[in-house]
Write a protein that holds these residues in place. Sequence first.
Motif, PDB file in Angstrom:
ATOM      1  N   LEU A   1       5.949   2.318  -2.956  1.00 27.18           N
ATOM      2  CA  LEU A   1       6.137   2.614  -4.181  1.00 27.18           C
ATOM      3  C   LEU A   1       7.472   2.583  -4.645  1.00 27.18           C
ATOM      4  CD1 LEU A   1       4.967   6.476  -4.934  1.00 27.18           C
ATOM      5  CD2 LEU A   1       6.309   5.598  -2.714  1.00 27.18           C
TER       6      LEU A   1
ATOM      7  N   TYR B   1      -1.628  14.023  -9.702  1.00 26.47           N
ATOM      8  CA  TYR B   1      -1.013  13.461  -8.423  1.00 26.47           C
ATOM      9  C   TYR B   1      -2.024  12.232  -8.248  1.00 26.47           C
ATOM     10  CZ  TYR B   1       2.501  17.007  -8.660  1.00 26.47           C
ATOM     11  OH  TYR B   1       3.321  18.021  -8.796  1.00 26.47           O
ATOM     12  N   GLU B   2      -1.563  11.087  -7.942  1.00 24.83           N
ATOM     13  CA  GLU B   2      -2.125   9.829  -7.584  1.00 24.83           C
ATOM     14  C   GLU B   2      -2.337   9.623  -6.189  1.00 24.83           C
ATOM     15  OE1 GLU B   2       0.351   8.473 -11.127  1.00 24.83           O
ATOM     16  OE2 GLU B   2      -0.957   6.606 -10.699  1.00 24.83           O
ATOM     17  N   TYR B   3      -1.211   9.854  -5.572  1.00 27.32           N
ATOM     18  CA  TYR B   3      -1.122   9.570  -4.068  1.00 27.32           C
ATOM     19  C   TYR B   3      -0.822  10.806  -3.427  1.00 27.32           C
ATOM     20  CZ  TYR B   3      -0.670   5.025  -5.885  1.00 27.32           C
ATOM     21  OH  TYR B   3      -1.003   3.795  -6.589  1.00 27.32           O
ATOM     22  N   TRP B   4      -1.602  10.986  -2.025  1.00 24.05           N
ATOM     23  CA  TRP B   4      -1.264  12.222  -1.319  1.00 24.05           C
ATOM     24  C   TRP B   4      -1.225  11.748   0.323  1.00 24.05           C
ATOM     25  CZ3 TRP B   4      -2.126  17.188  -2.997  1.00 24.05           C
ATOM     26  CH2 TRP B   4      -2.268  17.320  -4.317  1.00 24.05           C
TER      27      TRP B   4
ATOM     28  N   ARG C   1       2.788   9.736 -11.021  1.00 30.32           N
ATOM     29  CA  ARG C   1       3.464   8.628 -11.728  1.00 30.32           C
ATOM     30  C   ARG C   1       3.916   9.241 -13.163  1.00 30.32           C
ATOM     31  NH1 ARG C   1       6.016   5.707 -14.045  1.00 30.32           N
ATOM     32  NH2 ARG C   1       6.189   3.159 -14.201  1.00 30.32           N
TER      33      ARG C   1
ATOM     34  N   ALA D   1       8.085   8.341   2.150  1.00 26.05           N
ATOM     35  CA  ALA D   1       6.956   7.572   1.034  1.00 26.05           C
ATOM     36  C   ALA D   1       7.456   6.140   1.177  1.00 26.05           C
ATOM     37  CB  ALA D   1       7.461   7.888  -0.366  1.00 26.05           C
TER      38      ALA D   1
ATOM     39  N   ALA E   1       2.563  14.865  -2.484  1.00 16.67           N
ATOM     40  CA  ALA E   1       1.806  13.920  -3.456  1.00 16.67           C
ATOM     41  C   ALA E   1       2.751  13.390  -4.403  1.00 16.67           C
ATOM     42  CB  ALA E   1       0.541  14.961  -4.118  1.00 16.67           C
TER      43      ALA E   1
ATOM     44  N   TYR F   1       8.287   8.260  -9.373  1.00 11.50           N
ATOM     45  CA  TYR F   1       7.083   9.152  -9.057  1.00 11.50           C
ATOM     46  C   TYR F   1       7.816  10.636  -9.033  1.00 11.50           C
ATOM     47  CZ  TYR F   1       3.890   5.697  -8.318  1.00 11.50           C
ATOM     48  OH  TYR F   1       2.827   4.572  -8.336  1.00 11.50           O
TER      49      TYR F   1
ATOM     50  N   GLN G   1       1.003  -1.039  -0.106  1.00 10.18           N
ATOM     51  CA  GLN G   1       0.002   0.069  -0.046  1.00 10.18           C
ATOM     52  C   GLN G   1       0.850   1.202   0.021  1.00 10.18           C
ATOM     53  OE1 GLN G   1      -2.762   0.274   3.275  1.00 10.18           O
ATOM     54  NE2 GLN G   1      -3.339   2.386   2.652  1.00 10.18           N
ATOM     55  N   VAL G   2       0.561   2.038  -0.969  1.00  5.12           N
ATOM     56  CA  VAL G   2       1.302   3.371  -0.829  1.00  5.12           C
ATOM     57  C   VAL G   2       1.037   4.272   0.396  1.00  5.12           C
ATOM     58  CG1 VAL G   2       1.754   5.553  -2.378  1.00  5.12           C
ATOM     59  CG2 VAL G   2       1.399   3.312  -3.405  1.00  5.12           C
ATOM     60  N   GLN G   3       2.062   4.868   0.749  1.00  4.17           N
ATOM     61  CA  GLN G   3       1.930   5.742   1.940  1.00  4.17           C
ATOM     62  C   GLN G   3       2.780   6.917   2.064  1.00  4.17           C
ATOM     63  OE1 GLN G   3       0.857   3.503   5.545  1.00  4.17           O
ATOM     64  NE2 GLN G   3       1.892   5.283   6.819  1.00  4.17           N
TER      65      GLN G   3
END
Length: 124
Positions: free
Chosen positions: A27, A111-114, A100, A24, A97, A32, A1-3
């Motif tokens: 990932l 931005y895909e992850y925050w 990819r 991070a 954030a 990124y 899981q991305v964190q």
Amino acid sequence: QVQLVESGGRLVQAGGSLRVSCAASGLTFNYYAMGWFRQAPGKEREYVAAISWEGGSTYYADDVKGRFTISRDNAKNMVYLQMNSLKPEDTAVYYCAAARYYSGSSYAGDYEYWGQGTQVTVSS
């Protein structure tokens, strides 16, 4: 899981300096591009700075150019925002954030992850 986990936010006086960090995990970090955004109460989330995959290119919103510096350490899966000459209007929750496919984007939708954010308060 991305964190993505931000840290380092605190109360500082106007004119002071502060570095916030983003750790991070989950990932392949160097795949990124990274960005910093901020959001003040009642305001929309706004772009602050961005950095390319290897850190060779940096980008800044006009209001922070010359005062803030974004950097990354891919060996540590970390991105940083060094903030100098802080102003009360810099008060906000700061979010990191991960994007990819886009480098240097000021558009939050790229931005895909925050992260969850870290509070920065600049007092007069």
